[in-house]
Design a protein around this motif. Structure first.
Motif, mmCIF file in Angstrom:
data_model
loop_
_atom_site.group_PDB
_atom_site.id
_atom_site.type_symbol
_atom_site.label_atom_id
_atom_site.label_comp_id
_atom_site.label_asym_id
_atom_site.label_seq_id
_atom_site.Cartn_x
_atom_site.Cartn_y
_atom_site.Cartn_z
ATOM 1 N N LEU A 14 0.854 -1.190 0.000
ATOM 2 C CA LEU A 14 0.000 0.000 0.000
ATOM 3 C C LEU A 14 0.882 1.231 0.000
ATOM 4 O O LEU A 14 1.674 1.437 0.910
ATOM 5 N N GLU A 15 0.767 2.022 -1.063
ATOM 6 C CA GLU A 15 1.526 3.265 -1.182
ATOM 7 C C GLU A 15 0.558 4.424 -0.959
ATOM 8 O O GLU A 15 -0.263 4.733 -1.821
ATOM 9 N N LYS A 16 0.644 5.028 0.199
ATOM 10 C CA LYS A 16 -0.255 6.117 0.559
ATOM 11 C C LYS A 16 0.346 7.441 0.112
ATOM 12 O O LYS A 16 1.496 7.737 0.412
ATOM 13 N N ARG A 17 -0.445 8.229 -0.604
ATOM 14 C CA ARG A 17 0.011 9.525 -1.113
ATOM 15 C C ARG A 17 -0.876 10.644 -0.575
ATOM 16 O O ARG A 17 -2.090 10.645 -0.809
ATOM 17 N N ASP A 18 -0.258 11.573 0.107
ATOM 18 C CA ASP A 18 -0.949 12.744 0.646
ATOM 19 C C ASP A 18 -1.067 13.770 -0.472
ATOM 20 O O ASP A 18 -0.059 14.295 -0.951
ATOM 21 N N ILE A 19 -2.291 14.082 -0.874
ATOM 22 C CA ILE A 19 -2.485 14.994 -2.012
ATOM 23 C C ILE A 19 -2.057 16.419 -1.699
ATOM 24 O O ILE A 19 -1.908 17.235 -2.618
ATOM 25 N N LEU A 20 -1.849 16.729 -0.430
ATOM 26 C CA LEU A 20 -1.415 18.083 -0.072
ATOM 27 C C LEU A 20 0.069 18.306 -0.352
ATOM 28 O O LEU A 20 0.525 19.442 -0.368
ATOM 29 N N ILE A 21 0.802 17.233 -0.615
ATOM 30 C CA ILE A 21 2.245 17.340 -0.838
ATOM 31 C C ILE A 21 2.584 17.792 -2.252
ATOM 32 O O ILE A 21 3.527 18.544 -2.451
ATOM 33 N N HIS A 22 1.797 17.335 -3.233
ATOM 34 C CA HIS A 22 2.079 17.662 -4.635
ATOM 35 C C HIS A 22 0.896 18.408 -5.251
ATOM 36 O O HIS A 22 -0.227 17.881 -5.263
ATOM 37 N N PRO A 23 1.114 19.598 -5.773
ATOM 38 C CA PRO A 23 0.021 20.364 -6.381
ATOM 39 C C PRO A 23 -0.733 19.592 -7.468
ATOM 40 O O PRO A 23 -1.947 19.736 -7.595
ATOM 41 N N GLU A 24 -0.019 18.762 -8.216
ATOM 42 C CA GLU A 24 -0.668 17.994 -9.279
ATOM 43 C C GLU A 24 -1.664 16.988 -8.687
ATOM 44 O O GLU A 24 -2.776 16.842 -9.192
ATOM 45 N N TRP A 25 -1.276 16.311 -7.626
ATOM 46 C CA TRP A 25 -2.195 15.366 -6.980
ATOM 47 C C TRP A 25 -3.402 16.113 -6.418
ATOM 48 O O TRP A 25 -4.533 15.646 -6.524
ATOM 49 N N PHE A 26 -3.146 17.267 -5.815
ATOM 50 C CA PHE A 26 -4.239 18.058 -5.252
ATOM 51 C C PHE A 26 -5.220 18.469 -6.343
ATOM 52 O O PHE A 26 -6.433 18.337 -6.190
ATOM 53 N N ALA A 27 -4.688 18.956 -7.460
ATOM 54 C CA ALA A 27 -5.551 19.375 -8.572
ATOM 55 C C ALA A 27 -6.369 18.206 -9.111
ATOM 56 O O ALA A 27 -7.550 18.363 -9.432
ATOM 57 N N ASP A 28 -5.744 17.038 -9.188
ATOM 58 C CA ASP A 28 -6.431 15.867 -9.740
ATOM 59 C C ASP A 28 -7.475 15.274 -8.802
ATOM 60 O O ASP A 28 -8.510 14.777 -9.259
ATOM 61 N N PHE A 29 -7.213 15.285 -7.494
ATOM 62 C CA PHE A 29 -8.015 14.492 -6.578
ATOM 63 C C PHE A 29 -8.689 15.252 -5.435
ATOM 64 O O PHE A 29 -9.330 14.634 -4.588
ATOM 65 N N GLN A 30 -8.591 16.576 -5.407
ATOM 66 C CA GLN A 30 -9.114 17.320 -4.261
ATOM 67 C C GLN A 30 -10.597 17.080 -3.993
ATOM 68 O O GLN A 30 -11.035 17.124 -2.847
ATOM 69 N N TYR A 31 -11.359 16.809 -5.037
ATOM 70 C CA TYR A 31 -12.794 16.615 -4.860
ATOM 71 C C TYR A 31 -13.228 15.150 -4.914
ATOM 72 O O TYR A 31 -14.417 14.856 -4.784
ATOM 73 N N THR A 32 -12.273 14.250 -5.093
ATOM 74 C CA THR A 32 -12.654 12.853 -5.301
ATOM 75 C C THR A 32 -12.013 11.869 -4.321
ATOM 76 O O THR A 32 -12.306 10.673 -4.406
ATOM 77 N N ILE A 33 -11.139 12.346 -3.422
ATOM 78 C CA ILE A 33 -10.514 11.401 -2.497
ATOM 79 C C ILE A 33 -11.570 10.776 -1.597
ATOM 80 O O ILE A 33 -12.606 11.405 -1.350
ATOM 81 N N PRO A 34 -11.346 9.562 -1.185
ATOM 82 C CA PRO A 34 -10.192 8.704 -1.408
ATOM 83 C C PRO A 34 -10.222 8.082 -2.808
ATOM 84 O O PRO A 34 -11.282 7.768 -3.340
ATOM 85 N N VAL A 35 -9.041 7.934 -3.379
ATOM 86 C CA VAL A 35 -8.895 7.372 -4.719
ATOM 87 C C VAL A 35 -7.857 6.253 -4.654
ATOM 88 O O VAL A 35 -6.803 6.415 -4.032
#
Length: 85
Positions: free
Chosen positions: A34-55
């Motif tokens: 399990l590779e857990k990624r905090d979307i607050l760390i990378h702007p790209e992850w935040f832009a992609d998933f801010q409204y859809t987490i958990p993904v």
């Protein structure tokens, strides 16, 4: 080959916490990392998933058909299909 599930979440997300608990329950039986990624760390992850987490992502594909309400059996079935696809 190591099977890996990428889990996009953020701290304090109760939906993420619920799904992570279910992931941890099925992990020993399915044998995945399990590779857990905090979307607050990378702007790209935040832009992609801010409204859809958990993904969840397996083999570069975002999984559908799961949510924080998924049972262990439902989640295991979705993951098994993703691992062989």
């Amino acid at each position: 080959m190591q099977r890996t599930v990428v889990f996009y979440s953020k701290p304090g997300c109760c939906l993420c916490d619920a799904l992570e608990a279910t992931l941890r329950r099925v992990q020993p039986d399915l044998g995945f990392a399990l590779e857990k990624r905090d979307i607050l760390i990378h702007p790209e992850w935040f832009a992609d998933f801010q409204y859809t987490i958990p993904v969840l992502e397996v083999n570069g594909r975002t999984l559908t058909g799961i949510s924080h309400r998924s049972t262990a059996a439902q989640l295991a079935a979705v993951l098994e299909r993703a691992f062989v696809a």
